[in-house]
Design a protein around this motif. Structure first.
Motif, PDB file in Angstrom:
ATOM      1  N   ILE A 118       0.857  -1.189   0.000  1.00  0.00           N
ATOM      2  CA  ILE A 118       0.000   0.000   0.000  1.00  0.00           C
ATOM      3  C   ILE A 118       0.891   1.236   0.000  1.00  0.00           C
ATOM      4  O   ILE A 118       2.094   1.150   0.253  1.00  0.00           O
TER       5      ILE A 118
ATOM      6  N   THR B 237      -1.778   5.814   2.711  1.00  0.00           N
ATOM      7  CA  THR B 237      -2.785   4.816   3.084  1.00  0.00           C
ATOM      8  C   THR B 237      -2.397   4.137   4.388  1.00  0.00           C
ATOM      9  O   THR B 237      -3.251   3.877   5.245  1.00  0.00           O
ATOM     10  N   ALA B 238      -1.106   3.862   4.563  1.00  0.00           N
ATOM     11  CA  ALA B 238      -0.633   3.254   5.803  1.00  0.00           C
ATOM     12  C   ALA B 238      -0.883   4.187   6.984  1.00  0.00           C
ATOM     13  O   ALA B 238      -1.377   3.762   8.034  1.00  0.00           O
ATOM     14  N   TYR B 239      -0.558   5.469   6.822  1.00  0.00           N
ATOM     15  CA  TYR B 239      -0.807   6.431   7.903  1.00  0.00           C
ATOM     16  C   TYR B 239      -2.302   6.573   8.190  1.00  0.00           C
ATOM     17  O   TYR B 239      -2.709   6.711   9.345  1.00  0.00           O
ATOM     18  N   ALA B 240      -3.126   6.507   7.149  1.00  0.00           N
ATOM     19  CA  ALA B 240      -4.578   6.586   7.353  1.00  0.00           C
ATOM     20  C   ALA B 240      -5.082   5.375   8.133  1.00  0.00           C
ATOM     21  O   ALA B 240      -5.945   5.507   9.012  1.00  0.00           O
ATOM     22  N   ALA B 241      -4.550   4.189   7.831  1.00  0.00           N
ATOM     23  CA  ALA B 241      -4.945   2.974   8.550  1.00  0.00           C
ATOM     24  C   ALA B 241      -4.522   3.059  10.018  1.00  0.00           C
ATOM     25  O   ALA B 241      -5.258   2.623  10.910  1.00  0.00           O
ATOM     26  N   ILE B 242      -3.362   3.632  10.272  1.00  0.00           N
ATOM     27  CA  ILE B 242      -2.906   3.824  11.654  1.00  0.00           C
ATOM     28  C   ILE B 242      -3.829   4.812  12.372  1.00  0.00           C
ATOM     29  O   ILE B 242      -4.266   4.565  13.489  1.00  0.00           O
TER      30      ILE B 242
ATOM     31  N   ALA C 133      -6.879   5.456  11.765  1.00  0.00           N
ATOM     32  CA  ALA C 133      -8.201   4.860  11.949  1.00  0.00           C
ATOM     33  C   ALA C 133      -8.193   3.729  12.977  1.00  0.00           C
ATOM     34  O   ALA C 133      -9.236   3.187  13.308  1.00  0.00           O
TER      35      ALA C 133
ATOM     36  N   GLU D 160      -6.753   0.814  12.552  1.00  0.00           N
ATOM     37  CA  GLU D 160      -6.730  -0.490  11.888  1.00  0.00           C
ATOM     38  C   GLU D 160      -5.365  -1.169  12.002  1.00  0.00           C
ATOM     39  O   GLU D 160      -5.262  -2.382  11.841  1.00  0.00           O
ATOM     40  N   VAL D 161      -4.334  -0.367  12.229  1.00  0.00           N
ATOM     41  CA  VAL D 161      -2.970  -0.869  12.363  1.00  0.00           C
ATOM     42  C   VAL D 161      -2.426  -0.329  13.686  1.00  0.00           C
ATOM     43  O   VAL D 161      -2.463   0.881  13.920  1.00  0.00           O
TER      44      VAL D 161
ATOM     45  N   SER E 158       0.219   0.986  16.400  1.00  0.00           N
ATOM     46  CA  SER E 158       1.436   1.776  16.218  1.00  0.00           C
ATOM     47  C   SER E 158       1.960   2.247  17.555  1.00  0.00           C
ATOM     48  O   SER E 158       1.250   2.243  18.557  1.00  0.00           O
TER      49      SER E 158
ATOM     50  N   GLN F 226       0.188 -10.747  10.738  1.00  0.00           N
ATOM     51  CA  GLN F 226      -0.699 -10.432   9.622  1.00  0.00           C
ATOM     52  C   GLN F 226      -0.207 -11.049   8.318  1.00  0.00           C
ATOM     53  O   GLN F 226      -1.007 -11.387   7.450  1.00  0.00           O
TER      54      GLN F 226
END
Length: 79
Positions: free
Chosen positions: A30, A34-39, A41, A43-44, A46, A63
């Motif tokens: 990704i 997108t990775a920062y957005a998932a963090i 949200a 979802e990931v 951190s 994962q």
């Protein structure tokens, strides 16, 4: 990403307790934003260290199924 870059990221994944968001994004295919957005949200998972954001290596390995376990969707019925 070429093979050498992937190899270096996998070495860091195995050696360090956390990896950078950029390395995480490369591993899962990704983009950085997108990775920062998932963090953001949730979802990931951190860890923030000063201004840096890191992703736990153990979570990434689980994962990617690099921890030796299979997920239910990958289990094989041997009956």
């Amino acid at each position: 990403m070429n093979d050498k870059q992937l190899y270096e990221v996998l070495l860091r994944l195995d050696a360090a307790p956390t990896i950078s968001v950029d390395d995480f994004a490369l591993l899962v295919g990704i983009g950085r934003s997108t990775a920062y957005a998932a963090i953001a949200a949730g979802e990931v998972p951190s860890v923030r260290v000063g201004r840096r954001v890191r992703v736990p290596s153990a979570w990434v390995q689980s994962q990617l199924h690099r921890d030796g376990r299979q997920s239910d969707s990958q289990s094989v019925d041997r009956s």
